[in-house]
Scaffold this motif. Sequence first.
Motif, PDB file in Angstrom:
ATOM      1  N   THR A 158     -10.697   2.996  -5.717  1.00  0.00           N
ATOM      2  CA  THR A 158     -10.561   2.297  -4.433  1.00  0.00           C
ATOM      3  C   THR A 158     -11.056   3.177  -3.290  1.00  0.00           C
ATOM      4  N   ALA A 159     -10.619   4.431  -3.281  1.00  0.00           N
ATOM      5  CA  ALA A 159     -11.024   5.345  -2.204  1.00  0.00           C
ATOM      6  C   ALA A 159     -12.540   5.493  -2.179  1.00  0.00           C
TER       7      ALA A 159
ATOM      8  N   GLU B  85     -14.119   2.267  -0.929  1.00  0.00           N
ATOM      9  CA  GLU B  85     -13.894   2.100   0.515  1.00  0.00           C
ATOM     10  C   GLU B  85     -14.670   3.144   1.323  1.00  0.00           C
TER      11      GLU B  85
ATOM     12  N   ILE C  45     -10.929   9.184   5.079  1.00  0.00           N
ATOM     13  CA  ILE C  45     -10.206   8.375   4.086  1.00  0.00           C
ATOM     14  C   ILE C  45      -9.569   9.320   3.070  1.00  0.00           C
TER      15      ILE C  45
ATOM     16  N   ALA D 126      -6.117   5.427   0.972  1.00  0.00           N
ATOM     17  CA  ALA D 126      -6.458   4.633  -0.222  1.00  0.00           C
ATOM     18  C   ALA D 126      -5.921   5.364  -1.444  1.00  0.00           C
TER      19      ALA D 126
ATOM     20  N   ALA E 230       0.860  -1.187   0.000  1.00  0.00           N
ATOM     21  CA  ALA E 230       0.000   0.000   0.000  1.00  0.00           C
ATOM     22  C   ALA E 230       0.894   1.233   0.000  1.00  0.00           C
TER      23      ALA E 230
ATOM     24  N   ALA F  90      -4.737   0.894   5.703  1.00  0.00           N
ATOM     25  CA  ALA F  90      -4.831   1.031   4.243  1.00  0.00           C
ATOM     26  C   ALA F  90      -5.866   0.060   3.694  1.00  0.00           C
ATOM     27  N   CYS F  91      -6.722  -0.466   4.558  1.00  0.00           N
ATOM     28  CA  CYS F  91      -7.708  -1.443   4.083  1.00  0.00           C
ATOM     29  C   CYS F  91      -9.021  -1.299   4.838  1.00  0.00           C
TER      30      CYS F  91
ATOM     31  N   HIS G  74      -1.809   1.146  -4.659  1.00  0.00           N
ATOM     32  CA  HIS G  74      -0.856   0.113  -4.253  1.00  0.00           C
ATOM     33  C   HIS G  74       0.245   0.034  -5.292  1.00  0.00           C
TER      34      HIS G  74
END
Length: 311
Positions: free
Chosen positions: A157-158, A161, A151, A238, A115, A135-136, A241
């Motif tokens: 991804t952000a 999430e 976040i 986020a 990450a 990070a998850c 990666h």
Amino acid sequence: MEHVKCLIIGSGPAGFTAAVYAARADLKPVMYEGMEPGGQLMITTEVENFPGFPVGVQGPELMAQFKEQALRFKTDVRTGMATKVDLHSIPKKVWIDDEKEITADTVIIATGASAKWLGLESEMRLRNLGGGVSACAVCDGFFYRGKEVAIVGAGDTACEEAHYLSKLCAKVYMIVRRDQFRASKAMKHRVENTANIEILYSSETQEVLGDHVVEGALIKNNVTGELREIKIDGFFVAIGHQPNTKIFDGFIDLDEQGYIITKPDSSKTNIDGVFACGDAQDKIYRQAITAAGTGCMAALDAERYLAALGH
Ligand code: NDP
């Protein structure tokens, strides 16, 4: 020079699952653990979504169990990092720690992804303390039920999430560094239309606040210079990666972000006898259980490859 039938590079869920299958198929696997033995789960606290652990398990404890199982079938697990490869040669060559050269009939790449972090001292300190920096969201969001979290990031991804967190948490601040999203329109609309997500555009985190656990964050508007303190219990990052695939560049086909391209429905790479599994080749699911599944595929593919060669 040492020669092995099956060399596994990396020691996360993918690598250890490949090891269990390869060892039981008598491929006598040798595993090099890499820079972060155990992989990303080593920096996770409780894992509640790995099947077979009905009351959850700590990330490091789960990895210790993976390792124990691989050792039980006599996987040769070694400390060291693959620093160079020549995958065009027959057999394939891998250098460990720039010194030791090993040749291998099959190579299973399970080097994972890391990450990306903002790199703030406070962020790293609280992450290392298990104090609420993660990070998850899928792994750790559950611990912030009914609480307020932030976040960072503006990609798919952000957004995904943030939306996930919005269903668990009282409020989610989304810290976006530009005045726009990188994410697809659909994902952007989803977060914009979620009542308990507040988007802070043109905003950067100056500091994560709290001595032992996250208590807040100091946010700077990079257009007006205005500073704002938000009260939060969890701080999620986020911002993408990075697959750990640099040493394979030039040999293995990688996508534009560096993820290994595997052939459909298999772990095969563009080079015969080289297989890839886990987060080094998966930018979509990125779960321990999916990494373990592809590790199994890689070992089965390696076994079949060797069998076809009459080994
Ligand atoms: P991305 O690289 O797409 O996005 C990273 C985001 O983090 C960007 O918004 C970027 O900002 C921001 N960022 C980077 N560095 C910093 C920093 N130092 N401070 C603040 N913000 C920062 O990564 P993702 O993980 O979101 O996605 C990876 C890939 O996976 C993409 O191709 C994505 O489409 C795909 N994906 C698809 C999904 C789906 O379709 N369901 C779900 C998840 C991922 P900026 O925009 O300013 O550069």
